[in-house]
Design an enzyme around this catalytic site. Structure first.
Site, PDB file in Angstrom:
ATOM      1  N   PRO A 114       0.775  -1.185  -0.094  1.00  0.00           N
ATOM      2  CA  PRO A 114      -0.058  -0.029  -0.018  1.00  0.00           C
ATOM      3  C   PRO A 114       1.000   1.266   0.078  1.00  0.00           C
ATOM      4  O   PRO A 114       0.750   1.958   0.884  1.00  0.00           O
ATOM      5  CB  PRO A 114      -0.642  -0.113   1.258  1.00  0.00           C
ATOM      6  CG  PRO A 114       0.242  -0.833   2.233  1.00  0.00           C
ATOM      7  CD  PRO A 114       0.842  -1.970   1.367  1.00  0.00           C
ATOM      8  N   LYS A 115       1.633   1.469  -0.927  1.00  0.00           N
ATOM      9  CA  LYS A 115       2.705   2.344  -1.106  1.00  0.00           C
ATOM     10  C   LYS A 115       2.029   3.859  -1.968  1.00  0.00           C
ATOM     11  O   LYS A 115       1.391   3.766  -2.850  1.00  0.00           O
ATOM     12  CB  LYS A 115       3.815   2.262  -1.779  1.00  0.00           C
ATOM     13  CG  LYS A 115       4.634   0.888  -1.185  1.00  0.00           C
ATOM     14  CD  LYS A 115       5.858   0.499  -1.967  1.00  0.00           C
ATOM     15  CE  LYS A 115       6.584  -0.463  -1.170  1.00  0.00           C
ATOM     16  NZ  LYS A 115       8.065  -0.823  -1.719  1.00  0.00           N
ATOM     17  N   VAL A 116       2.571   4.680  -1.421  1.00  0.00           N
ATOM     18  CA  VAL A 116       2.098   6.120  -1.742  1.00  0.00           C
ATOM     19  C   VAL A 116       3.419   7.097  -1.569  1.00  0.00           C
ATOM     20  O   VAL A 116       4.339   6.684  -0.844  1.00  0.00           O
ATOM     21  CB  VAL A 116       0.838   7.101  -1.055  1.00  0.00           C
ATOM     22  CG1 VAL A 116      -0.344   6.266  -1.572  1.00  0.00           C
ATOM     23  CG2 VAL A 116       1.155   7.120   0.355  1.00  0.00           C
TER      24      VAL A 116
END
Length: 246
Positions: A114-116
């Site tokens: 879940p990368k931002v």
């Protein structure tokens, strides 16, 4: 470009892929881990079924990547939640922020991390290990820990960061419905723990509408660790299909 060539392409844009199609090897990956107690109701709102949790704990981590195959050095920070999948203990990755776009794109597309984008940092400041996370120009997390106060058992350190990891793989389709909605599992492999320490630690989370780490508030710091490793991330495998369930 024919059908075969299109299907051999693993990432877009086709003429300039967002990331290299290679397995990343991490050298001198440095962790600052702070495990803290939070509110059980807050965890129930974010932990997806069929995962469950026993205690309302969260691990806040800042990871400084000294060298990564195809990505180069970067820093990452986020929250992981200790959970169970049936009888297996593991962690659910809730949020990850990093300052490297190819690593962000690869983590989301090739896996399910879940990368931002964000601006994490890890440094030593006057005998304290300091981890910070900014979202845009705003500070959303500050973690501090005494620098290498007490040696930690290397086996215990390895066990702490090699538990099975669970993530949600969601790929949107058309007509406002997902094409893929799965719970997936992965695990760190081929690891060498080089050093590990523990010390007193503190953690502050600051409210932000678009980086809501503080929605899992800090009630009590339980433990902290500073670990340096070399490792490889394994691929992912689906363990629960929400579309099939429906």
């Amino acid at each position: 470009m024919n059908r075969t060539e299109i299907l051999q392409s693993l990432t877009t844009p086709l003429g300039a892929p967002a990331y290299a199609p290679t397995v990343a090897r991490f050298t001198d990956r440095e962790y600052l881990n702070i495990v803290y107690r939070t509110d059980a109701e807050a965890l129930r709102a974010v932990v997806p079924e069929p995962l469950t949790f026993h205690e309302p704990l969260v691990r806040f981590e800042v990871m400084k990547m000294g060298e990564v195959t195809s990505f180069g050095p970067y820093v990452e920070a986020g929250q992981a939640i200790p959970v169970r999948f049936g009888e297996e203990r593991g962690e659910y990755l809730h949020a990850m922020y990093l300052n490297n776009f190819p690593a962000t794109a690869a983590g989301r597309e090739a896996s399910a991390y879940p990368k931002v984008m964000g601006e994490p940092a890890l440094r030593v400041d006057h005998a304290a290990l300091v981890g910070t996370l900014d979202y845009g120009a705003e500070r959303v997390a500050t973690a501090t820990m005494g620098y290498k106060h007490f040696p930690m058992d290397l086996g215990e350190a390895e066990a702490q960061i090699t538990v099975p990891t669970y993530m949600l793989k969601i790929i949107p389709g058309y007509h406002h419905r997902p094409r893929v909605a799965e719970l997936v599992r992965t695990r760190i492999t081929d690891i060498a723990v080089k050093e590990a320490h523990t010390a007193p630690a503190r953690l502050q989370l600051f409210e932000h509408a678009l980086a809501p780490l503080a929605d899992l508030p800090v009630r009590e710091v339980v433990s902290a660790s500073h670990i340096v490793t070399d490792l490889t991330l394994a691929g992912i495998e689906p363990v629960h299909d929400y579309l099939e369930e429906s």
